[in-house]
Design a protein around this motif. Structure first.
Motif, PDB file in Angstrom:
ATOM      1  N   PRO A 456       0.819  -1.218   0.000  1.00 40.32           N
ATOM      2  CA  PRO A 456       0.000   0.000   0.000  1.00 40.32           C
ATOM      3  C   PRO A 456       0.851   1.265   0.000  1.00 40.32           C
ATOM      4  O   PRO A 456       1.881   1.347   0.672  1.00 40.32           O
ATOM      5  CB  PRO A 456      -0.800  -0.120   1.308  1.00 40.32           C
ATOM      6  N   ALA A 457       0.418   2.237  -0.782  1.00 38.56           N
ATOM      7  CA  ALA A 457       1.079   3.542  -0.802  1.00 38.56           C
ATOM      8  C   ALA A 457       0.487   4.420   0.291  1.00 38.56           C
ATOM      9  O   ALA A 457      -0.714   4.351   0.588  1.00 38.56           O
ATOM     10  CB  ALA A 457       0.891   4.203  -2.159  1.00 38.56           C
ATOM     11  N   LEU A 458       1.316   5.239   0.909  1.00 36.64           N
ATOM     12  CA  LEU A 458       0.828   6.159   1.931  1.00 36.64           C
ATOM     13  C   LEU A 458      -0.003   7.264   1.283  1.00 36.64           C
ATOM     14  O   LEU A 458       0.293   7.720   0.177  1.00 36.64           O
ATOM     15  CB  LEU A 458       2.010   6.792   2.670  1.00 36.64           C
ATOM     16  N   SER A 459      -1.049   7.694   1.978  1.00 43.57           N
ATOM     17  CA  SER A 459      -1.845   8.821   1.511  1.00 43.57           C
ATOM     18  C   SER A 459      -0.982  10.083   1.528  1.00 43.57           C
ATOM     19  O   SER A 459      -0.264  10.351   2.496  1.00 43.57           O
ATOM     20  CB  SER A 459      -3.061   9.019   2.402  1.00 43.57           C
ATOM     21  N   ARG A 460      -1.054  10.867   0.436  1.00 43.82           N
ATOM     22  CA  ARG A 460      -0.247  12.085   0.340  1.00 43.82           C
ATOM     23  C   ARG A 460      -1.058  13.341   0.650  1.00 43.82           C
ATOM     24  O   ARG A 460      -0.566  14.458   0.434  1.00 43.82           O
ATOM     25  CB  ARG A 460       0.376  12.176  -1.050  1.00 43.82           C
ATOM     26  N   THR A 461      -2.255  13.174   1.168  1.00 43.27           N
ATOM     27  CA  THR A 461      -3.095  14.327   1.490  1.00 43.27           C
ATOM     28  C   THR A 461      -2.396  15.244   2.492  1.00 43.27           C
ATOM     29  O   THR A 461      -1.952  14.789   3.555  1.00 43.27           O
ATOM     30  CB  THR A 461      -4.441  13.863   2.075  1.00 43.27           C
ATOM     31  N   GLY A 462      -2.277  16.502   2.143  1.00 41.87           N
ATOM     32  CA  GLY A 462      -1.661  17.481   3.027  1.00 41.87           C
ATOM     33  C   GLY A 462      -0.154  17.560   2.923  1.00 41.87           C
ATOM     34  O   GLY A 462       0.458  18.466   3.522  1.00 41.87           O
ATOM     35  N   ASP A 482       0.730  15.433  -6.890  1.00 46.43           N
ATOM     36  CA  ASP A 482      -0.650  15.712  -7.298  1.00 46.43           C
ATOM     37  C   ASP A 482      -1.381  14.525  -7.913  1.00 46.43           C
ATOM     38  O   ASP A 482      -2.541  14.635  -8.309  1.00 46.43           O
ATOM     39  CB  ASP A 482      -0.685  16.904  -8.259  1.00 46.43           C
ATOM     40  N   GLY A 483      -0.734  13.374  -8.035  1.00 48.30           N
ATOM     41  CA  GLY A 483      -1.392  12.196  -8.604  1.00 48.30           C
ATOM     42  C   GLY A 483      -1.536  12.231 -10.104  1.00 48.30           C
ATOM     43  O   GLY A 483      -2.205  11.366 -10.683  1.00 48.30           O
ATOM     44  N   ASP A 484      -0.916  13.189 -10.761  1.00 46.69           N
ATOM     45  CA  ASP A 484      -1.010  13.330 -12.222  1.00 46.69           C
ATOM     46  C   ASP A 484       0.380  13.158 -12.825  1.00 46.69           C
ATOM     47  O   ASP A 484       1.233  14.037 -12.686  1.00 46.69           O
ATOM     48  CB  ASP A 484      -1.573  14.706 -12.570  1.00 46.69           C
ATOM     49  N   ALA A 581       7.818  13.298 -11.849  1.00 42.33           N
ATOM     50  CA  ALA A 581       6.388  13.448 -12.106  1.00 42.33           C
ATOM     51  C   ALA A 581       5.576  13.011 -10.894  1.00 42.33           C
ATOM     52  O   ALA A 581       4.568  13.640 -10.558  1.00 42.33           O
ATOM     53  CB  ALA A 581       5.987  12.629 -13.337  1.00 42.33           C
ATOM     54  N   GLU A 582       6.017  11.931 -10.241  1.00 42.60           N
ATOM     55  CA  GLU A 582       5.315  11.433  -9.052  1.00 42.60           C
ATOM     56  C   GLU A 582       6.317  10.924  -8.025  1.00 42.60           C
ATOM     57  O   GLU A 582       7.255  10.190  -8.359  1.00 42.60           O
ATOM     58  CB  GLU A 582       4.337  10.307  -9.427  1.00 42.60           C
ATOM     59  N   PHE A 583       6.104  11.317  -6.774  1.00 44.17           N
ATOM     60  CA  PHE A 583       6.895  10.898  -5.624  1.00 44.17           C
ATOM     61  C   PHE A 583       5.955  10.110  -4.718  1.00 44.17           C
ATOM     62  O   PHE A 583       5.008  10.667  -4.153  1.00 44.17           O
ATOM     63  CB  PHE A 583       7.447  12.133  -4.909  1.00 44.17           C
ATOM     64  N   THR A 584       6.191   8.811  -4.590  1.00 42.77           N
ATOM     65  CA  THR A 584       5.272   7.936  -3.849  1.00 42.77           C
ATOM     66  C   THR A 584       6.039   7.166  -2.780  1.00 42.77           C
ATOM     67  O   THR A 584       7.169   6.716  -3.026  1.00 42.77           O
ATOM     68  CB  THR A 584       4.577   6.932  -4.795  1.00 42.77           C
ATOM     69  N   VAL A 585       5.435   7.019  -1.616  1.00 46.55           N
ATOM     70  CA  VAL A 585       6.056   6.321  -0.484  1.00 46.55           C
ATOM     71  C   VAL A 585       5.196   5.113  -0.121  1.00 46.55           C
ATOM     72  O   VAL A 585       3.957   5.187  -0.096  1.00 46.55           O
ATOM     73  CB  VAL A 585       6.204   7.270   0.731  1.00 46.55           C
ATOM     74  N   TYR A 586       5.860   3.977   0.182  1.00 47.14           N
ATOM     75  CA  TYR A 586       5.148   2.718   0.477  1.00 47.14           C
ATOM     76  C   TYR A 586       5.590   2.176   1.829  1.00 47.14           C
ATOM     77  O   TYR A 586       6.691   2.417   2.303  1.00 47.14           O
ATOM     78  CB  TYR A 586       5.467   1.667  -0.596  1.00 47.14           C
ATOM     79  N   LYS A 587       4.672   1.395   2.409  1.00 42.16           N
ATOM     80  CA  LYS A 587       5.016   0.725   3.672  1.00 42.16           C
ATOM     81  C   LYS A 587       4.744  -0.769   3.560  1.00 42.16           C
ATOM     82  O   LYS A 587       4.032  -1.233   2.676  1.00 42.16           O
ATOM     83  CB  LYS A 587       4.198   1.296   4.812  1.00 42.16           C
TER      84      LYS A 587
END
Length: 587
Positions: A456-462, A482-484, A581-587
């Motif tokens: 699962p990817a961590l929520s990036r809200t905020g 921004d998810g785009d 373009a996208e920076f995503t973090v996973y746990k």
């Protein structure tokens, strides 16, 4: 590609001098009117390319260019003497001398020259045409039974095949991608002003496919970019045919594209599906305004090197030490002339005045059997790079390919012992067979590759992001959160050691993986970088490093608990910005 010497602004009349203008001006200072070419050579893309002339007064001129990314040493030999020279990347040099060189060192006697000169009679004087096997990869090639025929097609030349244009009434077209306005069906609508478009910069592995509706006999494929999209052509391609649209076998032809219209001549084929696959990246989009297929019912012809030509044309042959049969034809007449290029005379080659055509025939059995050695890594994610090691893949890709199951992989680099490619996008988690066909089309073997689940990817809200450098072109750091994938953060300058990005997750989080995706800006990735985490934004702990970056970089490390992530660029790459373009973090 043909480029103009100057560019004229039709509104202002302003004239801009292009690089070819200065190149021609430089050469013309030394190559005098009436000079003739006496030699040329190339050691392949990214190496030394050269051409030599002899002026009417007997003086000689050699122009050499280093098309590689690093300085290269080379030797120049004339008669029994030679000298060495080092040429920096991207530089050109001109040597001139009169008479026989003295001094220097004796020319090497144990270096074989794979080239061969054909000399033809012409009214201005002898005409020399050079066969160079290093140039075969830039010509058109087609598999004809147990042989591979490679042939040149100079500007204005054409090949006529038997039959006529086939009805497109029941055809359908698909493609690897297309925007809403550039559907594949546009290539079949009879309107040269509409088009299919890839919708992005062309990459190896992109494809366009036609379903003929039923098994059909054909011998030529012609596709045009349209008048307004002349530069949107596929630079290098392969042709595949299939009965079911799933099993494609090895390529039946490959070649280099050109501006406007591309015509691919084939031995008679019978198949339902045709797929054109791009095998070289390009900054231009790939477009097809119209595609037509030609053939005749019951056709059995096949293109072959000519064995005889009409009066006025000249034909010469040579067999290389490796067994290639080379045929050269020169048209020294004042008009275009045609000659047969099939045993039954149904295929005819038209050669413009003053030009030559070359045909090289190789037995497919003469290609060393390719061997699949190892695959590294053996697991990863879609769009990540992998490398296949082995032997006898071929110095150039030719008819070769790499597949993930039945999907074509995007090729990054190809050599006789190593192939780098990318995992196809959109693959589901699972195990896939990775297979290779060598340059001659023969199967090299295969290995298994696991597409992994990142969790699962961590929520990036905020979340917020800051950077040391930001482009002024609306490519701010917020874009990488921004998810785009169509937007991006960009540094706005070349990469340098110390350039950094930082993400504040607003609260302490637990994680063990970070994914950096450059999106469509495939060259703007960090070549090397260090990864740090912090709980307070002041005290930082290094947890990982990027040593050989790529366009989709998965960074794994022992589980961390932190609020801040900082990535510091550790390389100097002035030619590329740093984009994410996208920076995503996973746990």
């Amino acid at each position: 590609m043909c480029r103009g010497l100057v560019t004229v602004d039709p509104d202002s009349g302003q004239v801009s001098y292009n690089v070819d203008y200065y190149a021609l001006a430089h050469a013309s200072r030394f190559v005098k009117p009436g000079a003739h070419r006496i030699y040329s050579n190339t050691f392949g893309e990214g190496s030394i390319e050269s051409v030599a002339f002899q002026n009417p007064d007997g003086s000689k001129v050699l122009i050499a260019y280093n098309s590689g990314s690093a300085a290269k040493n080379f030797s120049v030999a004339d008669g029994t003497q030679s000298f060495d020279y080092t040429l920096n990347a991207g530089d050109a040099v001109t040597f001139t001398y009169t008479g026989v060189r003295s001094g220097g060192t004796p020319a090497a006697t144990n270096v074989s020259d794979p080239t061969h000169d054909f000399t033809f009679k012409s009214s201005p004087g002898p005409m020399t045409v050079t066969y160079d096997p290093a140039l075969l990869q830039y010509q058109n090639a087609v598999r004809t039974g147990s042989k591979l025929l490679t042939y040149s097609l100079p500007m204005g030349a054409s090949i006529k095949t038997p039959g006529t244009s086939l009805s497109r009434g029941k055809w359908t077209a698909t493609a690897s991608s297309s925007p809403d306005w550039g559907a594949a069906s546009n290539a079949l609508d009879g309107d040269i002003n509409s088009r299919w478009s890839l919708g992005q910069g062309t990459t190896s592995g992109a494809w366009f496919q036609v379903d003929l509706g039923s098994p059909t006999s054909f011998n030529k494929i012609v596709f045009a970019t349209g008048e307004s999209n002349s530069f949107d052509y596929v630079t290098k391609y392969q042709i595949y045919v299939s009965d079911d649209g799933a099993d494609w076998g090895s390529a039946v032809a490959n070649g280099s594209g050109n501006i406007g219209k591309i015509a691919v001549t084939l031995p008679e084929q019978t198949a339902r599906y045709i797929r054109i696959v791009c095998v070289a990246a390009s900054g231009f989009w790939w477009s097809i305004a119209e595609i037509n297929v030609y053939g005749s019912s019951g056709g059995t012809g096949s293109i072959a090197a000519p064995t005889a030509v009409p009066k006025g044309l000249q034909l010469k042959t040579w067999t290389s030490p490796e067994g290639e049969q080379v045929t050269a034809v020169f048209n020294g007449t004042a008009s275009s002339r045609s000659f047969p290029v099939s045993a039954d005379g149904s295929y005819a080659y038209t050669l413009p005045s003053g030009t030559s055509a070359m045909f090289t025939t190789q037995k497919l059995s003469s290609f060393p059997a390719p061997v699949f050695g190892s695959l590294k890594p053996k697991q990863g994610i879609p769009r990540a790079k992998f490398t296949i090691s082995g032997s006898h893949f071929g110095d150039a890709q030719g008819l070769g390919t790499v597949r993930f199951g039945k999907l074509f992989a995007e090729i990054d680099s190809w050599s006789d012992t190593s192939i780098s490619a990318y995992v196809p996008s959109g693959l589901a988690v699972g195990t896939y067979k990775v297979s290779v066909n060598g340059a001659g089309g023969a199967n090299a073997g295969s290995a298994s590759f696991d597409v992994i689940d990142l969790g699962p990817a961590l929520s990036r809200t905020g979340w917020t992001a800051t950077t040391s450098d930001t482009s002024p072109y609306n490519d701010g750091p917020a874009n990488m959160l921004d998810g785009d994938s169509g937007t991006r953060y960009s540094s706005g300058r070349g990469q340098y050691e110390g350039l950094w990005i930082q993400v504040d997750m607003q609260q302490t989080q637990t994680f063990d993986k970070i994914l950096l995706d450059v999106g469509s800006n495939t060259g703007d990735y960090a070549r090397s970088a260090d990864v740090y985490v912090s709980t307070n934004g002041t005290d930082w702990t290094k947890v990982s490093s990027i040593e050989e970056g790529q366009r989709v970089e998965l960074i794994s490390f022992p589980t961390q608990t932190a609020r801040y992530i900082k990535i510091v660029n550790a390389g100097d790459v002035a030619s590329n910005w740093w984009s994410i373009a996208e920076f995503t973090v996973y746990k």
